[in-house]
Write a protein that holds these residues in place. Structure first.
Motif, PDB file in Angstrom:
ATOM      1  N   THR A 100       5.632  26.675  47.654  1.00 19.74           N
ATOM      2  CA  THR A 100       5.469  26.474  49.096  1.00 19.74           C
ATOM      3  C   THR A 100       6.742  26.658  49.917  1.00 19.74           C
ATOM      4  O   THR A 100       6.669  27.049  51.085  1.00 19.74           O
ATOM      5  CB  THR A 100       4.926  25.060  49.353  1.00 19.74           C
ATOM      6  N   GLU A 101       7.892  26.380  49.340  1.00 18.33           N
ATOM      7  CA  GLU A 101       9.147  26.513  50.090  1.00 18.33           C
ATOM      8  C   GLU A 101       9.525  27.990  50.248  1.00 18.33           C
ATOM      9  O   GLU A 101       9.296  28.808  49.344  1.00 18.33           O
ATOM     10  CB  GLU A 101      10.280  25.771  49.384  1.00 18.33           C
ATOM     11  N   PRO A 102      10.130  28.372  51.368  1.00 19.22           N
ATOM     12  CA  PRO A 102      10.530  29.782  51.558  1.00 19.22           C
ATOM     13  C   PRO A 102      11.774  30.125  50.741  1.00 19.22           C
ATOM     14  O   PRO A 102      12.820  29.490  50.904  1.00 19.22           O
ATOM     15  CB  PRO A 102      10.815  29.858  53.064  1.00 19.22           C
ATOM     16  N   TRP A 103      11.636  31.125  49.868  1.00 21.17           N
ATOM     17  CA  TRP A 103      12.792  31.550  49.060  1.00 21.17           C
ATOM     18  C   TRP A 103      12.696  33.009  48.617  1.00 21.17           C
ATOM     19  O   TRP A 103      13.698  33.634  48.314  1.00 21.17           O
ATOM     20  CB  TRP A 103      12.945  30.659  47.829  1.00 21.17           C
ATOM     21  N   LEU A 104      11.481  33.591  48.601  1.00 21.52           N
ATOM     22  CA  LEU A 104      11.331  34.999  48.216  1.00 21.52           C
ATOM     23  C   LEU A 104      11.632  35.893  49.416  1.00 21.52           C
ATOM     24  O   LEU A 104      10.987  35.767  50.466  1.00 21.52           O
ATOM     25  CB  LEU A 104       9.903  35.273  47.747  1.00 21.52           C
ATOM     26  N   PRO A 105      12.587  36.814  49.324  1.00 20.07           N
ATOM     27  CA  PRO A 105      12.926  37.682  50.456  1.00 20.07           C
ATOM     28  C   PRO A 105      11.979  38.885  50.542  1.00 20.07           C
ATOM     29  O   PRO A 105      11.885  39.682  49.611  1.00 20.07           O
ATOM     30  CB  PRO A 105      14.357  38.128  50.131  1.00 20.07           C
ATOM     31  N   VAL A 106      11.271  39.009  51.657  1.00 23.55           N
ATOM     32  CA  VAL A 106      10.309  40.101  51.819  1.00 23.55           C
ATOM     33  C   VAL A 106      10.579  40.844  53.117  1.00 23.55           C
ATOM     34  O   VAL A 106      11.210  40.324  54.041  1.00 23.55           O
ATOM     35  CB  VAL A 106       8.853  39.581  51.811  1.00 23.55           C
ATOM     36  N   VAL A 107      10.062  42.071  53.171  1.00 26.06           N
ATOM     37  CA  VAL A 107      10.102  42.888  54.377  1.00 26.06           C
ATOM     38  C   VAL A 107       8.676  42.963  54.924  1.00 26.06           C
ATOM     39  O   VAL A 107       7.748  43.352  54.198  1.00 26.06           O
ATOM     40  CB  VAL A 107      10.635  44.300  54.076  1.00 26.06           C
ATOM     41  N   ARG A 108       8.494  42.580  56.172  1.00 25.64           N
ATOM     42  CA  ARG A 108       7.170  42.646  56.789  1.00 25.64           C
ATOM     43  C   ARG A 108       6.816  44.089  57.127  1.00 25.64           C
ATOM     44  O   ARG A 108       7.666  44.981  57.112  1.00 25.64           O
ATOM     45  CB  ARG A 108       7.137  41.789  58.056  1.00 25.64           C
ATOM     46  N   LEU A 109       5.555  44.306  57.482  1.00 26.53           N
ATOM     47  CA  LEU A 109       5.106  45.646  57.846  1.00 26.53           C
ATOM     48  C   LEU A 109       5.794  46.156  59.103  1.00 26.53           C
ATOM     49  O   LEU A 109       5.925  47.372  59.300  1.00 26.53           O
ATOM     50  CB  LEU A 109       3.589  45.658  58.041  1.00 26.53           C
ATOM     51  N   ASP A 110       6.253  45.235  59.965  1.00 27.81           N
ATOM     52  CA  ASP A 110       6.954  45.656  61.177  1.00 27.81           C
ATOM     53  C   ASP A 110       8.441  45.878  60.954  1.00 27.81           C
ATOM     54  O   ASP A 110       9.195  46.159  61.893  1.00 27.81           O
ATOM     55  CB  ASP A 110       6.739  44.638  62.302  1.00 27.81           C
ATOM     56  N   GLY A 111       8.897  45.730  59.693  1.00 29.17           N
ATOM     57  CA  GLY A 111      10.295  45.954  59.363  1.00 29.17           C
ATOM     58  C   GLY A 111      11.159  44.718  59.383  1.00 29.17           C
ATOM     59  O   GLY A 111      12.306  44.753  58.927  1.00 29.17           O
ATOM     60  N   GLY A 112      10.649  43.613  59.927  1.00 25.74           N
ATOM     61  CA  GLY A 112      11.407  42.376  59.938  1.00 25.74           C
ATOM     62  C   GLY A 112      11.483  41.751  58.556  1.00 25.74           C
ATOM     63  O   GLY A 112      10.687  42.065  57.670  1.00 25.74           O
ATOM     64  N   ARG A 113      12.448  40.858  58.373  1.00 30.77           N
ATOM     65  CA  ARG A 113      12.656  40.216  57.074  1.00 30.77           C
ATOM     66  C   ARG A 113      12.455  38.705  57.212  1.00 30.77           C
ATOM     67  O   ARG A 113      12.767  38.114  58.254  1.00 30.77           O
ATOM     68  CB  ARG A 113      14.060  40.509  56.539  1.00 30.77           C
ATOM     69  N   GLN A 114      11.953  38.097  56.136  1.00 29.20           N
ATOM     70  CA  GLN A 114      11.812  36.657  56.108  1.00 29.20           C
ATOM     71  C   GLN A 114      11.739  36.199  54.654  1.00 29.20           C
ATOM     72  O   GLN A 114      11.665  37.018  53.738  1.00 29.20           O
ATOM     73  CB  GLN A 114      10.552  36.209  56.858  1.00 29.20           C
ATOM     74  N   GLU A 115      11.780  34.883  54.476  1.00 24.32           N
ATOM     75  CA  GLU A 115      11.631  34.307  53.144  1.00 24.32           C
ATOM     76  C   GLU A 115      10.330  33.514  53.101  1.00 24.32           C
ATOM     77  O   GLU A 115       9.994  32.812  54.064  1.00 24.32           O
ATOM     78  CB  GLU A 115      12.826  33.411  52.806  1.00 24.32           C
ATOM     79  N   ILE A 116       9.611  33.620  51.978  1.00 25.46           N
ATOM     80  CA  ILE A 116       8.316  32.972  51.835  1.00 25.46           C
ATOM     81  C   ILE A 116       8.223  32.346  50.452  1.00 25.46           C
ATOM     82  O   ILE A 116       9.019  32.640  49.560  1.00 25.46           O
ATOM     83  CB  ILE A 116       7.150  33.976  52.035  1.00 25.46           C
ATOM     84  N   GLY A 117       7.229  31.471  50.261  1.00 18.63           N
ATOM     85  CA  GLY A 117       6.979  30.882  48.966  1.00 18.63           C
ATOM     86  C   GLY A 117       6.081  31.765  48.114  1.00 18.63           C
ATOM     87  O   GLY A 117       5.485  32.737  48.595  1.00 18.63           O
ATOM     88  N   LEU A 118       5.959  31.419  46.842  1.00 16.57           N
ATOM     89  CA  LEU A 118       5.142  32.211  45.925  1.00 16.57           C
ATOM     90  C   LEU A 118       3.680  32.252  46.353  1.00 16.57           C
ATOM     91  O   LEU A 118       3.029  33.303  46.267  1.00 16.57           O
ATOM     92  CB  LEU A 118       5.255  31.632  44.513  1.00 16.57           C
ATOM     93  N   ALA A 119       3.144  31.128  46.800  1.00 15.52           N
ATOM     94  CA  ALA A 119       1.738  31.101  47.204  1.00 15.52           C
ATOM     95  C   ALA A 119       1.489  32.020  48.390  1.00 15.52           C
ATOM     96  O   ALA A 119       0.496  32.762  48.425  1.00 15.52           O
ATOM     97  CB  ALA A 119       1.324  29.669  47.539  1.00 15.52           C
ATOM     98  N   GLN A 120       2.369  32.005  49.367  1.00 16.92           N
ATOM     99  CA  GLN A 120       2.209  32.882  50.521  1.00 16.92           C
ATOM    100  C   GLN A 120       2.386  34.344  50.135  1.00 16.92           C
ATOM    101  O   GLN A 120       1.730  35.224  50.700  1.00 16.92           O
ATOM    102  CB  GLN A 120       3.213  32.501  51.613  1.00 16.92           C
ATOM    103  N   ALA A 121       3.252  34.616  49.166  1.00 20.65           N
ATOM    104  CA  ALA A 121       3.449  35.996  48.716  1.00 20.65           C
ATOM    105  C   ALA A 121       2.156  36.577  48.147  1.00 20.65           C
ATOM    106  O   ALA A 121       1.908  37.781  48.269  1.00 20.65           O
ATOM    107  CB  ALA A 121       4.558  36.057  47.675  1.00 20.65           C
ATOM    108  N   LEU A 122       1.335  35.731  47.537  1.00 22.29           N
ATOM    109  CA  LEU A 122       0.052  36.203  47.020  1.00 22.29           C
ATOM    110  C   LEU A 122      -1.017  36.212  48.102  1.00 22.29           C
ATOM    111  O   LEU A 122      -1.719  37.213  48.284  1.00 22.29           O
ATOM    112  CB  LEU A 122      -0.395  35.318  45.851  1.00 22.29           C
TER     113      LEU A 122
END
Length: 553
Positions: free
Chosen positions: A7-29
């Motif tokens: 649940t805590e944000p820690w995975l670094p991802v790139v959104r479809l709009d090009g922005g970056r954020q950190e998300i948890g494993l559950a949100q990544a799925l």
């Protein structure tokens, strides 16, 4: 204070709009269709985090058969991966994802009682012990503080890519081989979204039915083990695919300090962990393998494709992209017995398992044959003694679905000739420069022989883009049934022009006179003769496979 990786944000991802954020494993799925890519601070981190997320996806969604996989693939259009399975899994295993749990800390060994050392042991670009770096000057007494999210990312990366050599012993054993990821180039098929990427790299997963092969009913990722690992290092074969994806190559325990509003990681115990028993070619599905040619037209044992400091991974397109069907090898062996000119080297090979699956999905109408995916290949090269990191690598090559589905061995020969031409011209450029230097100096030392020449540095990086174009054009030719040798001819023209340009720049780029000018001109002439011979062989090879050949049974 807890930090739950679900649940805590820690995975670094790139959104479809090009922005970056950190998300948890559950949100990544659950929201995978909303993200373009997962991107770590280093190529090794990107690879390690993908493998962790894939292990979780296999356990949550369990694609037991092709119908279930198709359901998960099509879920992208309906709002994303199913929530019910994720919620159920989260309820059952949430405590095992707590980074600082007192009894079962994530991916750690709570029984370690050693004195914690600097967090620099965890962060690959930090200088620590024999792992010297150029720009970081962390000393042994310094203990940089890490935020929980950063510590979690490096924890996962270290388990997969830690260096080899002497480690802090738990009791007596100090020596440890490098993390599993150091042994191969990790291949990831990348789709348009993180949802597609996950599904494209997911295998049919049914442990009770031994799917994937050599997966047992006892398979589980590291966090599902009944008990945390014993602190004593051990050796064993993998229980299955998700066990391998989360292989515990180290025993690690993070130490923490609390501030007013957060918990920070201030130290780490890192000792030898579990050595993998078994043959990597039988176990690792995110790698390509080949049997190298030895003297006497014999082939050695299967070796994984790795990345090179200079020469692109595109040189291994046969192993990465083409079918592993043994009929192609039989064709090659049969021609070895024949008289006359030999075809380009056609190695026995094994491509990543995901590509075999993708090749089958066109028949089910799930993937269009004109699709072109990207293969991202990640790797790490250790120093000569294995105790420090020499380089990180990330390369990409196009993967036309039509090429993945090619059924004729002729395609392999064409790619083989294309790669061989580039390799041979590169060797001749290197030879020209080395022989010229040898005429004015003593015999080169081993260190000097290993050093890259100026021509190599100029030549090799310029080949990746035109070879990618060649692969795309070859895929189109296969799909439309047009002449497959024309893309190879265009590639040949390009690589010959680049080699010529490199040779001329070498000849004219340095002021020479008298003996040095005559010597340089003589070696340039030798290169030109070799270049024309190689071009003749290349054209002859293409002519041999310009029309369909009778395949061996």
């Amino acid at each position: 204070m807890g930090f739950n990786l679900l649940t805590e944000p820690w995975l670094p991802v790139v959104r479809l709009d090009g922005g970056r954020q950190e998300i948890g494993l559950a949100q990544a799925l659950s929201d995978a269709a909303s993200y373009r890519r997962l991107v770590g601070a280093t190529p090794t981190m990107t690879a390690a985090l993908h493998r962790l997320l894939l292990a979780l996806a296999h356990r949550v969604y369990r694609p037991l058969d092709a119908a279930r996989w198709a359901e998960l693939w099509q879920a992208q259009a309906g709002g994303g991966l199913p929530q019910a399975e994720l919620a159920k899994y989260q309820d059952e295993h949430a405590s095992r994802f707590e980074l600082f749990h007192p009894h079962t800390p994530f991916f750690q060994c709570p029984a370690l009682d050693n004195e914690p050392g600097s967090t620099a042991k965890l962060v690959a670009h930090r200088a620590t012990g024999s792992n010297r770096t150029l720009f970081d000057h962390t000393t042994a007494v310094q203990r940089p503080l890490l935020q929980p999210a950063e510590a979690a990312r490096w924890l996962v990366t270290t388990q997969a890519y830690d260096t080899s050599g002497t480690k802090q012993p738990y009791r007596t054993e100090r020596s440890a081989e490098g993390g599993l990821g150091n042994r191969f180039g990790c291949v990831l098929v990348e789709g348009a979204t993180l949802h597609e990427t996950l599904l494209l790299n997911m295998q049919l997963y049914h442990p009770e039915a031994e799917l994937p092969p050599r997966t047992t009913a006892q398979d589980r990722p590291v966090w599902e083990a009944a008990e945390p690992p014993d602190p004593e290092p051990d050796a064993r074969p993998p229980l299955g695919w998700t066990d391998l994806l989360t292989w515990p190559s180290r025993r690690i325990l993070l130490s923490t300090t609390n501030t007013a509003d957060t918990t920070l990681v201030d130290g780490v115990v890192l000792t030898p962990g579990t050595r993998m028993e078994g043959n990597l070619v039988d176990l690792e599905a995110m790698a390509a393998f080949r049997r190298p040619w030895l003297k006497g037209n014999k082939q050695g044992d299967f070796k994984p494709v790795t990345l090179d400091e200079l020469r692109g991974v595109w040189r291994h397109s046969q192993e990465l992209l083409l079918s592993s069907d043994p009929r192609w090898w039989n064709t090659w062996r049969g021609r070895l017995r024949a008289k006359g000119p030999l075809p380009a080297q056609e190695p026995q090979r094994q491509r990543p398992a995901a590509l075999d699956h993708i090749a089958e999905l066109v028949e089910d109408g799930l993937i269009a044959e004109d699709t072109v995916y990207t293969l991202r290949v990640f790797g790490q090269q250790l120093g000569d003694q294995g105790g420090d990191t020499y380089a990180w690598y990330e390369e990409a090559i196009p993967a036309p679905v039509a090429l993945l589905r090619a059924e004729s061995a002729r395609v392999g020969y064409l790619i083989g000739y294309a790669v061989s031409l580039a390799n041979d011209l590169g060797e001749q450029l290197k030879l020209m420069e080395r022989q010229y230097s040898a005429d004015f100096h003593r015999q080169l030392t081993k260190e000097q022989e290993k050093k890259l020449t100026d021509l190599e540095i100029w030549y090799w990086p310029r080949l990746a883009a035109p070879f990618a174009a060649f692969l795309r054009e070859l895929g189109e030719a296969i799909r439309h049934g047009t002449c497959e040798t024309e893309p190879a001819e265009r590639w040949g023209t390009t690589v010959l022009e680049l080699a010529d340009k490199a040779a001329w720049q070498w000849l004219e780029g340095a002021p020479r006179r008298n003996r040095s000018l005559l010597t340089a001109s003589a070696h340039f002439d030798d290169f030109q003769r070799a270049r024309h011979q190689l071009h003749r062989i290349f054209r002859g090879g293409l002519a041999r496979y310009s029309t369909p050949i009778e395949e061996d049974a």
